[in-house]
Write a protein that holds these residues in place. Structure first.
Motif, PDB file in Angstrom:
ATOM      1  N   GLU A  66      38.855  42.685  39.305  1.00  0.00           N
ATOM      2  CA  GLU A  66      39.424  41.399  39.891  1.00  0.00           C
ATOM      3  C   GLU A  66      40.625  41.269  39.476  1.00  0.00           C
ATOM      4  O   GLU A  66      41.394  39.997  39.934  1.00  0.00           O
ATOM      5  CB  GLU A  66      38.270  40.358  39.978  1.00  0.00           C
ATOM      6  CG  GLU A  66      37.959  39.669  38.571  1.00  0.00           C
ATOM      7  CD  GLU A  66      37.165  40.314  37.575  1.00  0.00           C
ATOM      8  OE1 GLU A  66      36.841  39.651  36.591  1.00  0.00           O
ATOM      9  OE2 GLU A  66      36.529  41.301  38.009  1.00  0.00           O
ATOM     10  N   LYS A  67      41.158  41.753  38.267  1.00  0.00           N
ATOM     11  CA  LYS A  67      42.397  41.523  37.769  1.00  0.00           C
ATOM     12  C   LYS A  67      43.249  42.573  37.905  1.00  0.00           C
ATOM     13  O   LYS A  67      42.853  43.759  38.043  1.00  0.00           O
ATOM     14  CB  LYS A  67      42.370  41.338  35.877  1.00  0.00           C
ATOM     15  CG  LYS A  67      41.394  40.075  35.657  1.00  0.00           C
ATOM     16  CD  LYS A  67      41.782  39.744  34.336  1.00  0.00           C
ATOM     17  CE  LYS A  67      40.982  38.481  34.032  1.00  0.00           C
ATOM     18  NZ  LYS A  67      41.057  38.238  32.566  1.00  0.00           N
ATOM     19  N   CYS A  68      44.523  42.277  38.130  1.00  0.00           N
ATOM     20  CA  CYS A  68      45.604  43.307  38.462  1.00  0.00           C
ATOM     21  C   CYS A  68      46.453  43.527  37.470  1.00  0.00           C
ATOM     22  O   CYS A  68      46.672  42.846  36.530  1.00  0.00           O
ATOM     23  CB  CYS A  68      46.248  42.912  39.757  1.00  0.00           C
ATOM     24  SG  CYS A  68      45.187  42.969  41.375  1.00  0.00           S
ATOM     25  N   VAL A  69      46.999  44.728  37.624  1.00  0.00           N
ATOM     26  CA  VAL A  69      48.406  45.203  36.802  1.00  0.00           C
ATOM     27  C   VAL A  69      49.674  45.179  37.876  1.00  0.00           C
ATOM     28  O   VAL A  69      49.463  45.908  38.821  1.00  0.00           O
ATOM     29  CB  VAL A  69      48.185  46.398  35.980  1.00  0.00           C
ATOM     30  CG1 VAL A  69      49.405  46.787  35.183  1.00  0.00           C
ATOM     31  CG2 VAL A  69      46.994  46.289  35.150  1.00  0.00           C
ATOM     32  N   TYR A  70      50.781  44.501  37.341  1.00  0.00           N
ATOM     33  CA  TYR A  70      51.813  44.452  38.035  1.00  0.00           C
ATOM     34  C   TYR A  70      52.891  45.259  37.412  1.00  0.00           C
ATOM     35  O   TYR A  70      53.166  45.389  36.489  1.00  0.00           O
ATOM     36  CB  TYR A  70      52.499  42.887  38.180  1.00  0.00           C
ATOM     37  CG  TYR A  70      51.278  41.975  38.980  1.00  0.00           C
ATOM     38  CD1 TYR A  70      51.020  41.887  40.125  1.00  0.00           C
ATOM     39  CD2 TYR A  70      50.325  41.613  37.793  1.00  0.00           C
ATOM     40  CE1 TYR A  70      49.867  41.036  40.528  1.00  0.00           C
ATOM     41  CE2 TYR A  70      49.206  40.671  38.179  1.00  0.00           C
ATOM     42  CZ  TYR A  70      49.169  40.496  39.611  1.00  0.00           C
ATOM     43  OH  TYR A  70      48.022  39.695  40.172  1.00  0.00           O
ATOM     44  N   LEU A  71      53.680  46.088  38.468  1.00  0.00           N
ATOM     45  CA  LEU A  71      54.651  47.046  38.102  1.00  0.00           C
ATOM     46  C   LEU A  71      55.823  46.791  38.787  1.00  0.00           C
ATOM     47  O   LEU A  71      55.910  46.524  40.229  1.00  0.00           O
ATOM     48  CB  LEU A  71      54.292  48.192  38.281  1.00  0.00           C
ATOM     49  CG  LEU A  71      55.312  49.509  38.268  1.00  0.00           C
ATOM     50  CD1 LEU A  71      55.601  49.755  36.761  1.00  0.00           C
ATOM     51  CD2 LEU A  71      54.692  50.791  38.742  1.00  0.00           C
ATOM     52  N   TYR A  72      57.112  46.802  37.909  1.00  0.00           N
ATOM     53  CA  TYR A  72      58.372  46.628  38.842  1.00  0.00           C
ATOM     54  C   TYR A  72      59.249  47.528  38.252  1.00  0.00           C
ATOM     55  O   TYR A  72      59.209  47.772  36.810  1.00  0.00           O
ATOM     56  CB  TYR A  72      59.130  45.343  38.629  1.00  0.00           C
ATOM     57  CG  TYR A  72      60.452  45.292  38.931  1.00  0.00           C
ATOM     58  CD1 TYR A  72      60.501  44.797  40.384  1.00  0.00           C
ATOM     59  CD2 TYR A  72      61.453  45.239  38.188  1.00  0.00           C
ATOM     60  CE1 TYR A  72      61.976  44.821  41.020  1.00  0.00           C
ATOM     61  CE2 TYR A  72      62.872  45.264  39.042  1.00  0.00           C
ATOM     62  CZ  TYR A  72      62.928  45.070  40.108  1.00  0.00           C
ATOM     63  OH  TYR A  72      64.197  45.174  40.693  1.00  0.00           O
ATOM     64  N   LEU A  73      59.747  48.733  38.962  1.00  0.00           N
ATOM     65  CA  LEU A  73      60.558  49.840  38.450  1.00  0.00           C
ATOM     66  C   LEU A  73      61.874  49.809  39.205  1.00  0.00           C
ATOM     67  O   LEU A  73      61.655  49.884  40.603  1.00  0.00           O
ATOM     68  CB  LEU A  73      59.794  51.122  38.695  1.00  0.00           C
ATOM     69  CG  LEU A  73      60.388  52.214  38.011  1.00  0.00           C
ATOM     70  CD1 LEU A  73      59.131  53.004  37.549  1.00  0.00           C
ATOM     71  CD2 LEU A  73      61.361  52.881  38.928  1.00  0.00           C
TER      72      LEU A  73
END
Length: 134
Positions: A66-73
């Motif tokens: 239910e928890k997310c990992v966020y990515l910005y590239l």
């Protein structure tokens, strides 16, 4: 001051499931192949993304789906910037304290990322990597 050309930009997230994470990273790498023709650079980016995203899933979010990992590239003219954050409590890691002779697994991924990048910033549950393109 001139306009900086943005060659690639990605912003997204993945829930903390290792199977989903594998597909998520592979999809990003497939998109990167369209703009990065240097195989060595692609290998470095693959390693950096794997280490940061999987560390966030396992250590940050404790594999709680239910928890997310966020990515910005983003890839600019001469710089690649990667930012990964999770919903965990954050890390307090001093790279200079890592001793490879102790053969510890904990921290080794961040040491690899640090070696592959030009700048590495850790701020609680967010890691930012800067890699310059020569």
């Amino acid at each position: 001051m001139g306009v900086i050309q943005v060659y690639f930009k990605y912003q997204g997230s993945v829930c903390s499931d290792l199977d989903d994470t594998k597909v998520f990273i592979q999809n990003i790498l497939n998109r990167l192949k369209d703009v990065v023709d240097d195989e060595n650079l692609l290998f470095d980016l693959k390693l950096i993304l794997n280490e940061l995203v999987i560390n966030s899933v396992i250590h940050g979010n404790k594999c709680k789906k239910e928890k997310c990992v966020y990515l910005y590239l983003e890839i600019l003219e001469d710089t690649i910037r990667i930012e990964v954050s999770d919903e965990g409590r954050g890390i307090d890691f001093d790279i200079s304290s890592y001793n490879p002779r102790e053969l510890k697994c904990c921290g080794r991924g961040l040491i690899l990322v640090d070696g592959l990048s030009d700048e590495l910033y850790i701020d609680e549950n967010r890691v930012e990597v800067i890699k310059y393109i020569c």
